[in-house]
Motif scaffolding. Sequence first.
Motif, PDB file in Angstrom:
ATOM      1  N   TYR A 125     -50.968  51.236  35.092  1.00 44.68           N
ATOM      2  CA  TYR A 125     -49.663  51.874  34.948  1.00 44.68           C
ATOM      3  C   TYR A 125     -49.625  53.234  35.650  1.00 44.68           C
ATOM      4  O   TYR A 125     -48.612  53.623  36.233  1.00 44.68           O
ATOM      5  N   VAL A 126     -50.747  53.950  35.576  1.00 49.39           N
ATOM      6  CA  VAL A 126     -50.779  55.325  36.074  1.00 49.39           C
ATOM      7  C   VAL A 126     -50.712  55.388  37.595  1.00 49.39           C
ATOM      8  O   VAL A 126     -49.977  56.216  38.149  1.00 49.39           O
ATOM      9  N   VAL A 127     -51.449  54.532  38.287  1.00 50.49           N
ATOM     10  CA  VAL A 127     -51.548  54.648  39.747  1.00 50.49           C
ATOM     11  C   VAL A 127     -50.182  54.624  40.426  1.00 50.49           C
ATOM     12  O   VAL A 127     -49.847  55.539  41.190  1.00 50.49           O
ATOM     13  N   PRO A 128     -49.330  53.604  40.180  1.00 47.72           N
ATOM     14  CA  PRO A 128     -48.022  53.619  40.857  1.00 47.72           C
ATOM     15  C   PRO A 128     -47.131  54.771  40.404  1.00 47.72           C
ATOM     16  O   PRO A 128     -46.360  55.309  41.204  1.00 47.72           O
ATOM     17  N   MET A 156     -65.373  55.493  46.182  1.00 49.02           N
ATOM     18  CA  MET A 156     -64.371  56.164  45.366  1.00 49.02           C
ATOM     19  C   MET A 156     -63.318  55.184  44.872  1.00 49.02           C
ATOM     20  O   MET A 156     -62.984  54.211  45.543  1.00 49.02           O
ATOM     21  N   LYS A 157     -62.786  55.466  43.685  1.00 47.27           N
ATOM     22  CA  LYS A 157     -61.759  54.615  43.093  1.00 47.27           C
ATOM     23  C   LYS A 157     -60.426  54.800  43.825  1.00 47.27           C
ATOM     24  O   LYS A 157     -60.163  55.870  44.390  1.00 47.27           O
ATOM     25  N   PRO A 158     -59.561  53.776  43.813  1.00 45.70           N
ATOM     26  CA  PRO A 158     -58.257  53.907  44.467  1.00 45.70           C
ATOM     27  C   PRO A 158     -57.468  55.120  43.987  1.00 45.70           C
ATOM     28  O   PRO A 158     -56.797  55.784  44.787  1.00 45.70           O
ATOM     29  N   ILE A 159     -57.561  55.442  42.690  1.00 45.65           N
ATOM     30  CA  ILE A 159     -56.791  56.576  42.184  1.00 45.65           C
ATOM     31  C   ILE A 159     -57.314  57.893  42.752  1.00 45.65           C
ATOM     32  O   ILE A 159     -56.548  58.820  43.024  1.00 45.65           O
ATOM     33  N   GLU A 160     -58.626  57.979  42.970  1.00 48.36           N
ATOM     34  CA  GLU A 160     -59.195  59.194  43.557  1.00 48.36           C
ATOM     35  C   GLU A 160     -58.768  59.340  45.015  1.00 48.36           C
ATOM     36  O   GLU A 160     -58.447  60.442  45.469  1.00 48.36           O
ATOM     37  N   LYS A 161     -58.758  58.230  45.740  1.00 48.52           N
ATOM     38  CA  LYS A 161     -58.289  58.267  47.126  1.00 48.52           C
ATOM     39  C   LYS A 161     -56.828  58.700  47.191  1.00 48.52           C
ATOM     40  O   LYS A 161     -56.431  59.470  48.075  1.00 48.52           O
ATOM     41  N   LEU A 162     -56.029  58.203  46.252  1.00 45.03           N
ATOM     42  CA  LEU A 162     -54.624  58.588  46.185  1.00 45.03           C
ATOM     43  C   LEU A 162     -54.491  60.085  45.927  1.00 45.03           C
ATOM     44  O   LEU A 162     -53.718  60.782  46.601  1.00 45.03           O
ATOM     45  N   GLN A 163     -55.239  60.596  44.958  1.00 49.19           N
ATOM     46  CA  GLN A 163     -55.184  62.020  44.641  1.00 49.19           C
ATOM     47  C   GLN A 163     -55.553  62.881  45.851  1.00 49.19           C
ATOM     48  O   GLN A 163     -54.890  63.884  46.144  1.00 49.19           O
ATOM     49  N   LEU A 164     -56.608  62.490  46.534  1.00 56.86           N
ATOM     50  CA  LEU A 164     -57.080  63.283  47.664  1.00 56.86           C
ATOM     51  C   LEU A 164     -56.122  63.235  48.845  1.00 56.86           C
ATOM     52  O   LEU A 164     -55.861  64.259  49.485  1.00 56.86           O
ATOM     53  N   SER A 212     -41.873  75.066  47.977  1.00 53.43           N
ATOM     54  CA  SER A 212     -42.653  75.946  48.850  1.00 53.43           C
ATOM     55  C   SER A 212     -44.100  76.019  48.375  1.00 53.43           C
ATOM     56  O   SER A 212     -44.989  76.389  49.142  1.00 53.43           O
ATOM     57  N   GLN A 213     -44.332  75.660  47.098  1.00 54.94           N
ATOM     58  CA  GLN A 213     -45.672  75.698  46.534  1.00 54.94           C
ATOM     59  C   GLN A 213     -46.420  74.397  46.828  1.00 54.94           C
ATOM     60  O   GLN A 213     -45.807  73.375  47.119  1.00 54.94           O
ATOM     61  N   PHE A 214     -47.748  74.447  46.708  1.00 52.83           N
ATOM     62  CA  PHE A 214     -48.534  73.241  46.963  1.00 52.83           C
ATOM     63  C   PHE A 214     -48.451  72.263  45.796  1.00 52.83           C
ATOM     64  O   PHE A 214     -48.153  72.632  44.660  1.00 52.83           O
ATOM     65  N   ALA A 215     -48.727  70.989  46.096  1.00 52.85           N
ATOM     66  CA  ALA A 215     -48.834  69.944  45.081  1.00 52.85           C
ATOM     67  C   ALA A 215     -50.245  69.367  45.141  1.00 52.85           C
ATOM     68  O   ALA A 215     -50.824  69.224  46.216  1.00 52.85           O
ATOM     69  N   THR A 216     -50.784  69.026  43.972  1.00 49.80           N
ATOM     70  CA  THR A 216     -52.151  68.531  43.917  1.00 49.80           C
ATOM     71  C   THR A 216     -52.362  67.697  42.663  1.00 49.80           C
ATOM     72  O   THR A 216     -51.559  67.740  41.730  1.00 49.80           O
ATOM     73  N   SER A 217     -53.445  66.936  42.633  1.00 50.32           N
ATOM     74  CA  SER A 217     -53.952  66.292  41.422  1.00 50.32           C
ATOM     75  C   SER A 217     -55.460  66.225  41.585  1.00 50.32           C
ATOM     76  O   SER A 217     -55.959  65.671  42.571  1.00 50.32           O
ATOM     77  N   GLY A 218     -56.182  66.782  40.627  1.00 49.06           N
ATOM     78  CA  GLY A 218     -57.610  66.972  40.783  1.00 49.06           C
ATOM     79  C   GLY A 218     -58.450  65.761  40.392  1.00 49.06           C
ATOM     80  O   GLY A 218     -58.228  65.163  39.339  1.00 49.06           O
ATOM     81  N   ILE A 219     -59.424  65.421  41.239  1.00 45.46           N
ATOM     82  CA  ILE A 219     -60.378  64.380  40.871  1.00 45.46           C
ATOM     83  C   ILE A 219     -61.407  64.995  39.926  1.00 45.46           C
ATOM     84  O   ILE A 219     -61.697  66.196  39.985  1.00 45.46           O
TER      85      ILE A 219
END
Length: 381
Positions: free
Chosen positions: A217-220, A253-261, A235-242
């Motif tokens: 559910y989370v990945v999509p 690496m897991k698909p979700i980590e590749k997506l985050q990076l 104007s600010q950066f967007a991120t999600s940390g592995i």
Amino acid sequence: MKLRILFLSLWCIVLLASCTQKSIKTTNSRAIWSKEQAKDWYDQQPWIVGANFLPSTAINQLEMWQADTFDTLTIDKELGLAQGLGMNTMRVFLHDLAFEQDSAGFLTRVDTFLTIADKHKIKPLLVIFDSCWDPFPHTGKQRAPKPFVHNSGWVQSPGQNALKDSTQYPRLEHYVKTVVSHFAKDSRILGWDVWNEPDNMTGASYQKVELPNKVDYVVPLLKKTFEWVRSANPSQFATSGIWAGDWSDSAKMKPIEKLQLTQSDIITFHNYDSVGVFENRIKLLQRYGKPLICTEYMARPNGSTFATFLPVAKKYRIGMYNWGFVNGKSQTIFPWDSWTKTYTAAPPLWFHDIFNTDGTPYKTEETDLIRKMTAEVNGKN
């Protein structure tokens, strides 16, 4: 008559083109920052040093942001302590239900928080979603802390019921787009942490009630959330940390980590291990060619401390956010194993946090070190 029909046809074509152009403009999202854009932005920043912040009077994000418990006096006092250490940022968690309950009031309270933070020369990193701890959040009065238990009241956003119900996704989209759009050009904000530890299964605390296929559910939804954030052209950066796993090779690496990076403007990560592991993680992530920020660290019994991590971070110019600030209702002086092991008093060594509730340091050698290192790099506030 024919001329009139021709005129009307031409007018419709022009109107359609105009509407199409407007549609393109309103739906056109900004691109992910290139390596060069990310580096240019990072080079203009001071050494980013702060903590994950929850006022000591709040047990979770909802208690922090709901109108009845929004405690500006404590926020002001505790951000003052951060400023005194030379910290220039705080990582702060929002919540979709606080917005859903009172969207206008929520935006006003976030603005008030930013005003207080700005007074103390602190630019927050705002976290939009979070997969950690209790999967069943609710608005209104929050429960009291369980004695001696780490983060006994922290709640996920979105909760499990919303995560597995796609009919609620338009509500989540509205939350993300409204909040980011409202503050998209606000220079008081450092960045947007799109989703904290999105594939966290909550370990011993709530794993028995977690969705076994939660990550499906989370990945999509994580991908959509990045898109919603960028649609506001912040104007600010967007991120999600592995935060876990084998980062030595992209193939591992897991698909979700590749997506985050791949979706992150600035690369962020967590590490609570030994200093050797921390430095190795930095080297592994340097191959992506973007600036790095560690958005969670500091678990004293694990060897993850200010004395061990900050010098390495300074060496590589890695931004740093330790977990915990003032010992309060979150009770993160207790370790993660307090969910399975009984404690009846404060542990011999605090797990997280820097200050006692009265504002005195837990360890003066730690606060002296933080103050000394931030002054060396960034100068005195």
